[in-house]
Scaffold this active site. Structure first.
Site, PDB file in Angstrom:
ATOM      1  N   LYS A 275      14.160-178.935 166.837  1.00 41.92           N
ATOM      2  CA  LYS A 275      15.154-178.139 167.966  1.00 41.92           C
ATOM      3  C   LYS A 275      15.330-176.596 167.671  1.00 41.92           C
ATOM      4  CE  LYS A 275      20.018-179.632 166.823  1.00 41.92           C
ATOM      5  NZ  LYS A 275      21.260-179.630 167.637  1.00 41.92           N
ATOM      6  N   ASP A 276      15.222-176.267 166.202  1.00 42.83           N
ATOM      7  CA  ASP A 276      15.468-174.698 166.106  1.00 42.83           C
ATOM      8  C   ASP A 276      14.147-173.931 166.446  1.00 42.83           C
ATOM      9  OD1 ASP A 276      17.967-175.383 165.358  1.00 42.83           O
ATOM     10  OD2 ASP A 276      17.234-175.591 163.469  1.00 42.83           O
TER      11      ASP A 276
ATOM     12  N   CYS B  18      17.637-171.749 172.523  1.00 43.36           N
ATOM     13  CA  CYS B  18      18.434-172.798 171.838  1.00 43.36           C
ATOM     14  C   CYS B  18      20.204-172.513 172.355  1.00 43.36           C
ATOM     15  CB  CYS B  18      18.222-172.811 170.311  1.00 43.36           C
ATOM     16  SG  CYS B  18      18.972-171.402 169.552  1.00 43.36           S
TER      17      CYS B  18
ATOM     18  N   ARG C 104      30.939-172.035 162.495  1.00 39.51           N
ATOM     19  CA  ARG C 104      29.663-171.680 161.960  1.00 39.51           C
ATOM     20  C   ARG C 104      29.286-171.883 160.722  1.00 39.51           C
ATOM     21  NH1 ARG C 104      25.358-170.754 162.442  1.00 39.51           N
ATOM     22  NH2 ARG C 104      25.019-168.386 162.341  1.00 39.51           N
TER      23      ARG C 104
ATOM     24  N   ARG D  40      25.771-176.445 174.813  1.00 38.78           N
ATOM     25  CA  ARG D  40      25.499-177.549 175.447  1.00 38.78           C
ATOM     26  C   ARG D  40      26.604-178.673 175.181  1.00 38.78           C
ATOM     27  NH1 ARG D  40      23.613-181.896 172.822  1.00 38.78           N
ATOM     28  NH2 ARG D  40      23.421-180.608 170.970  1.00 38.78           N
ATOM     29  N   ARG D  41      26.973-178.828 173.969  1.00 41.76           N
ATOM     30  CA  ARG D  41      27.996-179.683 173.710  1.00 41.76           C
ATOM     31  C   ARG D  41      29.249-179.348 174.462  1.00 41.76           C
ATOM     32  NH1 ARG D  41      26.099-179.212 167.553  1.00 41.76           N
ATOM     33  NH2 ARG D  41      24.541-181.157 167.728  1.00 41.76           N
TER      34      ARG D  41
ATOM     35  N   ARG E 281      30.835-176.547 157.371  1.00 42.60           N
ATOM     36  CA  ARG E 281      31.393-177.094 158.454  1.00 42.60           C
ATOM     37  C   ARG E 281      32.452-178.187 157.996  1.00 42.60           C
ATOM     38  NH1 ARG E 281      27.964-176.506 163.957  1.00 42.60           N
ATOM     39  NH2 ARG E 281      26.844-174.571 163.189  1.00 42.60           N
TER      40      ARG E 281
HETATM   41  C1  DPM Z   1      20.389-175.659 167.861  1.00 34.17           C
HETATM   42  C2  DPM Z   1      21.776-176.094 168.281  1.00 34.17           C
HETATM   43  C3  DPM Z   1      22.452-176.412 167.011  1.00 34.17           C
HETATM   44  C4  DPM Z   1      21.279-176.191 165.877  1.00 34.17           C
HETATM   45  C5  DPM Z   1      22.128-176.132 169.652  1.00 34.17           C
HETATM   46  C6  DPM Z   1      22.609-177.498 170.228  1.00 34.17           C
HETATM   47  C7  DPM Z   1      23.836-176.801 166.775  1.00 34.17           C
HETATM   48  C8  DPM Z   1      24.730-175.589 166.802  1.00 34.17           C
HETATM   49  C9  DPM Z   1      26.083-175.956 166.386  1.00 34.17           C
HETATM   50  C10 DPM Z   1      19.253-175.522 168.705  1.00 34.17           C
HETATM   51  N1  DPM Z   1      20.226-175.618 166.587  1.00 34.17           N
HETATM   52  O1  DPM Z   1      22.328-178.530 169.637  1.00 34.17           O
HETATM   53  O2  DPM Z   1      23.043-177.510 171.406  1.00 34.17           O
HETATM   54  O3  DPM Z   1      26.596-177.025 166.227  1.00 34.17           O
HETATM   55  O4  DPM Z   1      26.889-174.902 166.211  1.00 34.17           O
HETATM   56  C11 DPM Z   1      20.840-177.563 164.043  1.00 34.17           C
HETATM   57  C12 DPM Z   1      21.353-178.923 163.415  1.00 34.17           C
HETATM   58  C13 DPM Z   1      20.212-179.716 163.258  1.00 34.17           C
HETATM   59  C14 DPM Z   1      18.843-178.948 163.540  1.00 34.17           C
HETATM   60  C15 DPM Z   1      22.665-179.323 163.270  1.00 34.17           C
HETATM   61  C16 DPM Z   1      23.279-179.818 164.276  1.00 34.17           C
HETATM   62  C17 DPM Z   1      20.120-181.076 162.545  1.00 34.17           C
HETATM   63  C18 DPM Z   1      19.551-182.069 163.384  1.00 34.17           C
HETATM   64  C19 DPM Z   1      18.117-182.188 163.901  1.00 34.17           C
HETATM   65  C20 DPM Z   1      21.582-176.338 164.548  1.00 34.17           C
HETATM   66  N2  DPM Z   1      19.584-177.814 164.128  1.00 34.17           N
HETATM   67  O5  DPM Z   1      23.075-179.869 165.514  1.00 34.17           O
HETATM   68  O6  DPM Z   1      24.694-180.497 164.083  1.00 34.17           O
HETATM   69  O7  DPM Z   1      17.283-182.015 162.987  1.00 34.17           O
HETATM   70  O8  DPM Z   1      17.793-182.243 165.150  1.00 34.17           O
END
Ligand code: DPM
Length: 355
Positions: free
Chosen positions: A86-87, A249, A155, A137-138, A161
């Protein structure tokens, strides 16, 4: 390459504990298949790691967590990079490709409460309670569903966190990806799992991917053993959708994907930042093309930047088209205006709060 390094594969990873856990997991699976190979991890810091005090959506850089690693891949300092899919932006830099997508973990979001709210749910939290997340999104979906709650950016990596949640009284709860919490071994901190009616997940959430140079046939062949077909079908559809919506993202876009009885069902929503407007639509396609033959050319095909495992080009083409078509339907039904307005608002936020 010198003889003695022939068997050494260098793997790029971010330094965070979650990134290292993911990288070690992929290496351990590869080690089981290729016991003669040595794997060496090269850690790097990305912009996303360095800037800890700004919300992701406000930094305005698309490949926040990937750029430095991809530069190392391009100059052959490393041979592969392990990412959370997702990143990874929906368009990769020239010459890069995703050679493997590993079996997806639970893609849903989860809520971790401050210990004083043990036993609560988002619905039963007191009015005005502050929820920590930097994901637009959340925030958009949860504001719509739980108007009594307030939201604040948080952050830092997962360790930071959780410490912020437990040690201060700034937040009543955090919303995080369930997959990340579980990989960290924090299952016991998961107090609530959010279903698609409350909060649809991010494109490719819960899936790990391995990026390589597109011309590195050896690595592509080596990583083909990691490929997980249903995960790829889901992620190709979701990434094709996001690419057409032109949401990076930081876009308020949620998805929900399901494969049942030979059909893939994709639901997606585009929301305004405050959640007051939402266009949510679904589409399905068959994916059980069992009759397809393996063609030599299939192994080189790429769908949504993901190298196709042989034999399934018809299904991959079908889900890629499905993602694109669903995006067009959403854009034509009011999604375009919603996403353009959200994008503008995000840019204004960046200008108000320069780095
Ligand atoms: C992206 C988002 C976030 C990550 C945006 C979203 C969360 C940012 C935040 C694209 N990447 O989800 O709407 O919470 O401030 C990220 C996480 C993981 C991968 C952590 C998370 C772990 C889970 C996975 C950060 N990237 O989302 O809590 O492998 O999918």
């Amino acid at each position: 390459m010198a003889d003695e390094t022939e068997n050494v594969i260098r793997v790029g990873s971010r330094k965070s504990e979650l990134a290292m856990i993911q990288t070690r997991k992929i290496i351990s699976v590869l080690k089981e298949i290729y016991s003669e190979k040595e794997f060496q991890i090269e850690t790097m810091e990305t912009i996303g790691d360095k800037i800890q005090d700004q919300a992701l959506s406000k930094i305005g850089e698309k490949s926040l967590f990937t750029k430095e690693l991809e530069q190392a891949l391009a100059v052959k300092q490393v041979d592969m990079i392990v990412h959370s899919l997702k990143d990874l932006p929906t368009t990769l830099p020239d010459g890069m490709v995703i050679a493997a997508v590993y079996k997806r973990d639970d893609p849903h979001d989860a809520v971790v409460f401050h210990p004083r709210y043990a036993g609560k749910t988002l619905r039963t939290l007191p009015s005005g309670s502050v929820i920590g997340t930097s994901s637009v999104r959340r925030v958009a979906q949860l504001k719509k569903c739980y108007p009594h709650l307030a939201f604040k950016d948080v952050r830092g990596n997962l360790n930071t966190r959780l410490r912020k949640l437990d040690d201060a009284n700034d937040y009543s709860a955090l919303v995080l990806a369930k997959a990340g919490l579980e990989r960290m071994g924090w299952n016991s901190r998961i107090n609530q799992v959010l279903g698609p009616n409350e909060c649809m997940y991010s494109v490719s959430q819960g899936a790990m991917a391995v990026e390589v140079r597109a011309d590195d046939d050896k690595m592509i062949e080596c990583l083909s053993k990691l490929q997980h077909m249903d995960t790829i079908l889901e992620c190709v559809a979701e990434r094709a959708l996001l690419r057409k919506l032109e949401g990076g993202c930081s876009a308020p876009v949620g998805v929900y994907t399901d494969i049942k009885e030979g059909e893939l069902h994709l639901t997606a929503a585009a929301l305004s930042l405050d959640g007051s407007e939402c266009v949510k639509m679904s589409m399905s396609t068959r994916v059980d093309f069992s009759s397809s033959e393996i063609r030599e050319s299939d192994n080189k095909q790429v769908y949504s930047s993901i190298v196709a495992p042989g034999k399934c080009s018809e299904a991959l083409k079908a889900v890629e088209d499905l993602g694109t078509d669903l995006a067009i339907k959403i854009l034509e039904n009011g999604g375009r205006e919603i996403l353009e307005a959200a994008h503008k608002e995000n840019i204004q936020n960046v200008q108000q709060k320069p780095l």
